[in-house]
Design a protein around this motif. Structure first.
Motif, PDB file in Angstrom:
ATOM      1  N   LEU A  61       7.321  10.315   7.399  1.00  7.52           N
ATOM      2  CA  LEU A  61       8.187   9.141   7.409  1.00  7.52           C
ATOM      3  C   LEU A  61       7.704   8.180   6.316  1.00  7.52           C
ATOM      4  O   LEU A  61       6.504   8.065   6.076  1.00  7.52           O
ATOM      5  CB  LEU A  61       8.123   8.446   8.773  1.00  7.52           C
ATOM      6  CG  LEU A  61       8.232   9.360  10.010  1.00  7.52           C
ATOM      7  CD1 LEU A  61       8.168   8.523  11.280  1.00  7.52           C
ATOM      8  CD2 LEU A  61       9.474  10.203   9.957  1.00  7.52           C
ATOM      9  N   GLN A  62       8.653   7.484   5.695  1.00  6.83           N
ATOM     10  CA  GLN A  62       8.322   6.628   4.565  1.00  6.83           C
ATOM     11  C   GLN A  62       8.537   5.154   4.884  1.00  6.83           C
ATOM     12  O   GLN A  62       9.420   4.787   5.668  1.00  6.83           O
ATOM     13  CB  GLN A  62       9.192   6.990   3.354  1.00  6.83           C
ATOM     14  CG  GLN A  62       9.027   8.413   2.853  1.00  6.83           C
ATOM     15  CD  GLN A  62       7.665   8.641   2.198  1.00  6.83           C
ATOM     16  OE1 GLN A  62       6.959   7.722   1.828  1.00  6.83           O
ATOM     17  NE2 GLN A  62       7.283   9.914   2.086  1.00  6.83           N
ATOM     18  N   CYS A  63       7.723   4.323   4.239  1.00  2.56           N
ATOM     19  CA  CYS A  63       7.843   2.872   4.378  1.00  2.56           C
ATOM     20  C   CYS A  63       7.558   2.241   3.022  1.00  2.56           C
ATOM     21  O   CYS A  63       6.493   2.464   2.448  1.00  2.56           O
ATOM     22  CB  CYS A  63       6.851   2.378   5.429  1.00  2.56           C
ATOM     23  SG  CYS A  63       6.747   0.577   5.582  1.00  2.56           S
ATOM     24  N   ASN A  64       8.516   1.494   2.502  1.00  3.78           N
ATOM     25  CA  ASN A  64       8.334   0.745   1.257  1.00  3.78           C
ATOM     26  C   ASN A  64       8.424  -0.736   1.577  1.00  3.78           C
ATOM     27  O   ASN A  64       9.275  -1.158   2.374  1.00  3.78           O
ATOM     28  CB  ASN A  64       9.428   1.109   0.243  1.00  3.78           C
ATOM     29  CG  ASN A  64       9.350   2.561  -0.181  1.00  3.78           C
ATOM     30  OD1 ASN A  64       8.311   3.195  -0.061  1.00  3.78           O
ATOM     31  ND2 ASN A  64      10.459   3.092  -0.664  1.00  3.78           N
ATOM     32  N   TYR A  65       7.579  -1.528   0.960  1.00  5.52           N
ATOM     33  CA  TYR A  65       7.573  -2.951   1.283  1.00  5.52           C
ATOM     34  C   TYR A  65       7.492  -3.801   0.020  1.00  5.52           C
ATOM     35  O   TYR A  65       7.035  -3.346  -1.025  1.00  5.52           O
ATOM     36  CB  TYR A  65       6.414  -3.290   2.237  1.00  5.52           C
ATOM     37  CG  TYR A  65       5.041  -3.017   1.672  1.00  5.52           C
ATOM     38  CD1 TYR A  65       4.449  -1.765   1.832  1.00  5.52           C
ATOM     39  CD2 TYR A  65       4.323  -4.006   1.009  1.00  5.52           C
ATOM     40  CE1 TYR A  65       3.187  -1.506   1.335  1.00  5.52           C
ATOM     41  CE2 TYR A  65       3.056  -3.757   0.504  1.00  5.52           C
ATOM     42  CZ  TYR A  65       2.493  -2.501   0.669  1.00  5.52           C
ATOM     43  OH  TYR A  65       1.235  -2.246   0.171  1.00  5.52           O
ATOM     44  N   THR A  66       7.963  -5.024   0.168  1.00  2.00           N
ATOM     45  CA  THR A  66       7.875  -5.992  -0.928  1.00  2.00           C
ATOM     46  C   THR A  66       7.270  -7.276  -0.374  1.00  2.00           C
ATOM     47  O   THR A  66       7.816  -8.373  -0.582  1.00  2.00           O
ATOM     48  CB  THR A  66       9.261  -6.269  -1.530  1.00  2.00           C
ATOM     49  OG1 THR A  66      10.143  -6.708  -0.469  1.00  2.00           O
ATOM     50  CG2 THR A  66       9.843  -5.045  -2.191  1.00  2.00           C
ATOM     51  N   VAL A  67       6.184  -7.130   0.371  1.00  2.00           N
ATOM     52  CA  VAL A  67       5.536  -8.259   1.022  1.00  2.00           C
ATOM     53  C   VAL A  67       4.350  -8.714   0.183  1.00  2.00           C
ATOM     54  O   VAL A  67       3.512  -7.911  -0.214  1.00  2.00           O
ATOM     55  CB  VAL A  67       5.059  -7.875   2.438  1.00  2.00           C
ATOM     56  CG1 VAL A  67       4.312  -9.037   3.083  1.00  2.00           C
ATOM     57  CG2 VAL A  67       6.236  -7.437   3.291  1.00  2.00           C
ATOM     58  N   SER A  68       4.289 -10.012  -0.019  1.00  2.00           N
ATOM     59  CA  SER A  68       3.194 -10.557  -0.814  1.00  2.00           C
ATOM     60  C   SER A  68       2.863 -11.971  -0.346  1.00  2.00           C
ATOM     61  O   SER A  68       3.784 -12.749  -0.050  1.00  2.00           O
ATOM     62  CB  SER A  68       3.603 -10.578  -2.291  1.00  2.00           C
ATOM     63  OG  SER A  68       2.560 -11.053  -3.094  1.00  2.00           O
ATOM     64  N   PRO A  69       1.601 -12.351  -0.272  1.00  2.31           N
ATOM     65  CA  PRO A  69       0.429 -11.509  -0.445  1.00  2.31           C
ATOM     66  C   PRO A  69       0.203 -10.604   0.777  1.00  2.31           C
ATOM     67  O   PRO A  69       0.368 -11.018   1.906  1.00  2.31           O
ATOM     68  CB  PRO A  69      -0.708 -12.532  -0.565  1.00  2.31           C
ATOM     69  CG  PRO A  69      -0.221 -13.708   0.212  1.00  2.31           C
ATOM     70  CD  PRO A  69       1.263 -13.748   0.037  1.00  2.31           C
TER      71      PRO A  69
ATOM     72  N   THR B 267       1.834   0.852  -5.444  1.00  2.00           N
ATOM     73  CA  THR B 267       3.277   1.096  -5.428  1.00  2.00           C
ATOM     74  C   THR B 267       3.947   0.492  -4.204  1.00  2.00           C
ATOM     75  O   THR B 267       5.176   0.546  -4.067  1.00  2.00           O
ATOM     76  CB  THR B 267       3.583   2.604  -5.449  1.00  2.00           C
ATOM     77  OG1 THR B 267       3.015   3.206  -4.270  1.00  2.00           O
ATOM     78  CG2 THR B 267       2.991   3.267  -6.684  1.00  2.00           C
ATOM     79  N   LYS B 268       3.144  -0.066  -3.298  1.00  2.00           N
ATOM     80  CA  LYS B 268       3.655  -0.706  -2.085  1.00  2.00           C
ATOM     81  C   LYS B 268       4.437   0.301  -1.234  1.00  2.00           C
ATOM     82  O   LYS B 268       5.582   0.051  -0.828  1.00  2.00           O
ATOM     83  CB  LYS B 268       4.488  -1.938  -2.411  1.00  2.00           C
ATOM     84  CG  LYS B 268       3.682  -3.012  -3.123  1.00  2.00           C
ATOM     85  CD  LYS B 268       4.439  -4.315  -3.284  1.00  2.00           C
ATOM     86  CE  LYS B 268       3.534  -5.347  -3.934  1.00  2.00           C
ATOM     87  NZ  LYS B 268       4.190  -6.652  -4.107  1.00  2.00           N
TER      88      LYS B 268
END
Lengths: 114, 113
Positions: B21-29, B70-71
């Motif tokens: 299963l895949q998870c991509n995130y754009t959370v910062s910091p 690559t988050k």
């Protein structure tokens, strides 16, 4: 060690009514956070309490409120219920902050608003 | 905007097979990334928590990986069992004021015999 206990397990209410949900955290945990889960939106953060103080709040209307007692038990209240409030309401406890600590969830209260 | 995207939305596999299963995130910091398993009608149960410096973490037949550059994160399930049928939720914690837990919408896994 007992887990997180939520009561009641199921609730059916009609529009305009209010409801109170209860959560007993794991013994020794001082943080209790609440979440709404719907099929379309997934899990969304409602608010978090620590030592009887609301520490953080999500983006929900003021109809959603909560409190925490000195024994760390927490209640969540929803007033003037709307159809869209139908959801699974989950509470979670942690030793300190949910941001860094492992969360332990209860089984939730399934609320249906008719 | 902080977001967590999971794929696929749903998955059906045969018992004994592996899946990822895949998870991509754009959370910062970024603070940490967690995987939870949620059985129908129950609350989520923690599988793994990984911080920035951790690349891999295992919990029995569940192995989570994290690529902070690559988050992206993945959850690999080995030798699936019928009891693995559940929703798997990726949650990313932001290192900022406030609770800042961002939830993915989950991947529903069905394991059939």
């Amino acid at each position: 060690k007992a887990g997180v206990t939520q009561t009641p397990r199921y609730l059916i209410k009609t529009r305009g009514q209010q409801v109170t949900l209860s959560c007993s955290p794991i013994s020794g945990h001082r943080s209790v956070s609440w979440y709404q889960q719907t099929p379309g939106q997934g899990l969304q953060f409602l608010f978090e309490y620590f030592s009887e103080t609301q520490r953080n709040k999500g983006n929900f209307p003021g109809r959603f409120s909560g409190r925490q007692f000195s024994n760390s038990r927490s209640e969540m209240n929803v007033s003037t219920l709307e159809l869209g409030d139908s959801a699974l309401y989950l509470c979670a406890s942690s030793a300190s902050t949910p941001r860094s600590e492992k969360l332990f969830f209860g089984s939730g209260t399934q609320l249906s608003v008719l | 905007k902080n977001q967590v995207e999971q794929s696929p939305q749903s998955l059906i596999i045969l018992e004994g097979k592996n899946c990822t299963l895949q998870c991509n995130y754009t959370v910062s910091p970024f603070s940490n990334l967690r995987w939870y398993k949620q059985d129908t009608g129950r609350g989520p149960v923690s599988l793994t928590i990984m911080t920035f410096s951790e690349n891999t973490k295992s919990n029995r037949r569940y192995t989570a990986t994290l690529d902070a550059d690559t988050k992206q994160s993945s959850l690999h399930i080995t030798a699936s069992q019928l009891s693995d049928s559940a929703s798997y939720i990726c949650v990313v914690s932001a290192r900022q004021a406030g609770t800042a837990l961002i939830f993915g919408k989950g991947t529903t896994l069905s394991v059939s015999s």
